[in-house]
Design a protein around this motif. Structure first.
Motif, PDB file in Angstrom:
ATOM      1  N   MET A 106      62.409  48.359  -4.880  1.00 35.83           N
ATOM      2  CA  MET A 106      60.855  48.063  -4.560  1.00 35.83           C
ATOM      3  C   MET A 106      60.240  49.445  -4.656  1.00 35.83           C
ATOM      4  O   MET A 106      59.018  49.183  -5.087  1.00 35.83           O
ATOM      5  CB  MET A 106      60.999  47.845  -2.964  1.00 35.83           C
ATOM      6  CG  MET A 106      59.966  47.710  -2.193  1.00 35.83           C
ATOM      7  SD  MET A 106      59.865  47.255  -0.591  1.00 35.83           S
ATOM      8  CE  MET A 106      58.265  47.491   0.162  1.00 35.83           C
ATOM      9  N   ALA A 107      60.774  50.584  -4.416  1.00 36.47           N
ATOM     10  CA  ALA A 107      60.220  51.844  -4.537  1.00 36.47           C
ATOM     11  C   ALA A 107      59.880  52.140  -6.050  1.00 36.47           C
ATOM     12  O   ALA A 107      58.877  52.526  -6.480  1.00 36.47           O
ATOM     13  CB  ALA A 107      60.814  52.881  -3.944  1.00 36.47           C
ATOM     14  N   ASN A 112      54.268  53.292 -10.229  1.00 35.26           N
ATOM     15  CA  ASN A 112      52.963  53.349 -10.688  1.00 35.26           C
ATOM     16  C   ASN A 112      52.001  52.576 -10.443  1.00 35.26           C
ATOM     17  O   ASN A 112      50.891  52.908 -10.543  1.00 35.26           O
ATOM     18  CB  ASN A 112      53.362  53.326 -12.281  1.00 35.26           C
ATOM     19  CG  ASN A 112      54.397  54.477 -12.644  1.00 35.26           C
ATOM     20  OD1 ASN A 112      54.291  55.499 -12.099  1.00 35.26           O
ATOM     21  ND2 ASN A 112      55.214  54.058 -13.594  1.00 35.26           N
ATOM     22  N   SER A 113      52.431  51.446  -9.962  1.00 40.03           N
ATOM     23  CA  SER A 113      51.206  50.158  -9.868  1.00 40.03           C
ATOM     24  C   SER A 113      50.856  50.226  -8.216  1.00 40.03           C
ATOM     25  O   SER A 113      49.449  49.788  -8.111  1.00 40.03           O
ATOM     26  CB  SER A 113      51.710  49.073 -10.218  1.00 40.03           C
ATOM     27  OG  SER A 113      53.101  48.720  -9.267  1.00 40.03           O
ATOM     28  N   ASN A 114      51.861  50.449  -7.270  1.00 38.26           N
ATOM     29  CA  ASN A 114      51.327  50.260  -6.047  1.00 38.26           C
ATOM     30  C   ASN A 114      51.914  51.480  -5.194  1.00 38.26           C
ATOM     31  O   ASN A 114      53.120  51.225  -4.590  1.00 38.26           O
ATOM     32  CB  ASN A 114      51.608  48.798  -5.438  1.00 38.26           C
ATOM     33  CG  ASN A 114      50.747  48.532  -3.856  1.00 38.26           C
ATOM     34  OD1 ASN A 114      50.825  49.567  -3.271  1.00 38.26           O
ATOM     35  ND2 ASN A 114      50.444  47.372  -3.724  1.00 38.26           N
ATOM     36  N   SER A 118      55.593  51.505  -2.745  1.00 36.79           N
ATOM     37  CA  SER A 118      56.555  52.454  -2.802  1.00 36.79           C
ATOM     38  C   SER A 118      57.004  53.259  -2.131  1.00 36.79           C
ATOM     39  O   SER A 118      58.189  53.373  -1.874  1.00 36.79           O
ATOM     40  CB  SER A 118      56.099  53.196  -4.292  1.00 36.79           C
ATOM     41  OG  SER A 118      57.120  54.152  -4.724  1.00 36.79           O
ATOM     42  N   LEU A 119      56.171  53.855  -1.256  1.00 35.32           N
ATOM     43  CA  LEU A 119      56.244  54.529   0.061  1.00 35.32           C
ATOM     44  C   LEU A 119      57.033  53.805   1.187  1.00 35.32           C
ATOM     45  O   LEU A 119      57.796  54.474   1.763  1.00 35.32           O
ATOM     46  CB  LEU A 119      54.957  55.336   0.594  1.00 35.32           C
ATOM     47  CG  LEU A 119      54.494  56.599  -0.417  1.00 35.32           C
ATOM     48  CD1 LEU A 119      53.033  57.026   0.072  1.00 35.32           C
ATOM     49  CD2 LEU A 119      55.264  57.437  -0.594  1.00 35.32           C
ATOM     50  N   ILE A 120      56.480  52.726   1.283  1.00 31.48           N
ATOM     51  CA  ILE A 120      57.111  51.908   2.138  1.00 31.48           C
ATOM     52  C   ILE A 120      58.746  51.816   1.970  1.00 31.48           C
ATOM     53  O   ILE A 120      59.493  51.554   2.921  1.00 31.48           O
ATOM     54  CB  ILE A 120      56.330  50.690   2.320  1.00 31.48           C
ATOM     55  CG1 ILE A 120      55.045  50.624   3.049  1.00 31.48           C
ATOM     56  CG2 ILE A 120      57.335  49.231   3.076  1.00 31.48           C
ATOM     57  CD1 ILE A 120      54.175  49.491   3.068  1.00 31.48           C
ATOM     58  N   GLY A 121      58.776  51.459   0.659  1.00 29.96           N
ATOM     59  CA  GLY A 121      60.366  51.213   0.238  1.00 29.96           C
ATOM     60  C   GLY A 121      61.188  52.556   0.522  1.00 29.96           C
ATOM     61  O   GLY A 121      62.490  52.461   0.810  1.00 29.96           O
ATOM     62  N   ILE A 122      60.688  53.616   0.312  1.00 25.61           N
ATOM     63  CA  ILE A 122      61.104  54.995   0.384  1.00 25.61           C
ATOM     64  C   ILE A 122      61.601  55.059   1.944  1.00 25.61           C
ATOM     65  O   ILE A 122      62.696  55.440   2.277  1.00 25.61           O
ATOM     66  CB  ILE A 122      60.491  56.245  -0.280  1.00 25.61           C
ATOM     67  CG1 ILE A 122      60.547  55.930  -1.732  1.00 25.61           C
ATOM     68  CG2 ILE A 122      61.141  57.636   0.281  1.00 25.61           C
ATOM     69  CD1 ILE A 122      59.563  57.001  -2.161  1.00 25.61           C
ATOM     70  N   ILE A 123      60.629  54.743   2.757  1.00 22.56           N
ATOM     71  CA  ILE A 123      60.570  54.740   4.319  1.00 22.56           C
ATOM     72  C   ILE A 123      61.660  54.145   4.620  1.00 22.56           C
ATOM     73  O   ILE A 123      62.714  54.320   5.489  1.00 22.56           O
ATOM     74  CB  ILE A 123      59.257  54.733   5.033  1.00 22.56           C
ATOM     75  CG1 ILE A 123      58.259  55.868   4.580  1.00 22.56           C
ATOM     76  CG2 ILE A 123      59.426  54.738   6.384  1.00 22.56           C
ATOM     77  CD1 ILE A 123      56.896  55.532   5.026  1.00 22.56           C
TER      78      ILE A 123
END
Length: 231
Positions: A106-107, A112-114, A118-123
């Motif tokens: 997900m991240a 590049n697009s959202n 991406s940050l939510i995926g990392i968190i």
């Protein structure tokens, strides 16, 4: 910091005091490496990859015993017990790897697009990884019960014991342990180059030593936290 360094010395002494265990674990690692690396081997040899469960079970018991205040070494002759513990550890790791893999994907996909997704995926990846680590510790506190690795309320309560200093210390110990756990499968050279031969032999003995010491190191750091903060 002094206790952290002292725990390293304790872990090294612990690993060195079980020379028989190191040799046996080394041999099991070698069998696992040969069985998994050579795809042309017959089914019998491929089945020997189950020895990895023994290695994983042994490592789990090292942390488990240490966490509960024991300096005992796991009994290598109780193979059924070690294999069962290794199987449970593998199953827990596999179950947690499913959401971890999804969040990493997900991240990457949205990098590049959202950026927000991406940050939510990392968190979510970080939070799930922490649940994985603390879940493993939680089951050690409950006699190794499988389901306790996924008990979210207990995982959250256990996480609350960590202040920033102890959190960094324990996570550092876990990361060190997992780095060495990756080297459990020893890579043997197919050639006869002297340098490669020395490298293979060194890895044969050093990989299990660091693996055992790292598992002990994790248990010591977590036990230190619990001693300072009663559960």
């Amino acid at each position: 910091m002094r206790l952290f360094v002292g725990n390293i010395g304790n872990a090294v002494k612990y690993a060195l005091s079980d020379r028989k265990g190191i040799i046996i674990i080394s041999a099991l690692m070698a069998i696992t490496s040969i069985a998994t690396a050579n795809q042309h081997l017959n089914a019998f040899w491929r089945m020997l990859a189950v020895t990895l469960l023994i290695v994983m079970g042994y490592g789990s018991y090292v942390s488990w015993y240490t966490l509960n205040g024991s300096d005992e070494h796991p009994k290598i002759n109780n193979l059924k017990k070690l294999i069962w513990e290794g199987f449970k550890k593998s199953a827990i790791t596999f179950i947690y790897s499913i959401p971890l893999t999804f969040f990493v994907h997900m991240a990457k996909v949205n990098m590049n697009s959202n950026i927000i997704l991406s940050l939510i995926g990392i968190i979510l990846f970080v939070l799930t990884y922490l649940c994985f680590i603390i879940g493993l510790l939680n089951r050690y506190l409950h006699k190794g019960k499988f389901i306790e690795a996924f008990s979210l309320p207990e995982i959250i309560n256990l996480a609350r014991l960590f202040d920033i200093k102890s959190f960094i210390r324990v996570i550092s110990a876990v990361i060190i342990s997992q780095v060495f756990a990756i080297t459990v499968v020893v890579g043997f050279s197919n050639g006869f180059d002297l340098i490669e031969l020395v490298k293979s032999i060194s890895t044969f003995f050093l990989a299990p030593f660091f693996y055992i010491a790292a598992k002990r190191f994790v248990g010591l750091n977590v036990r230190e936290l619990f001693n300072n903060t009663p559960i």
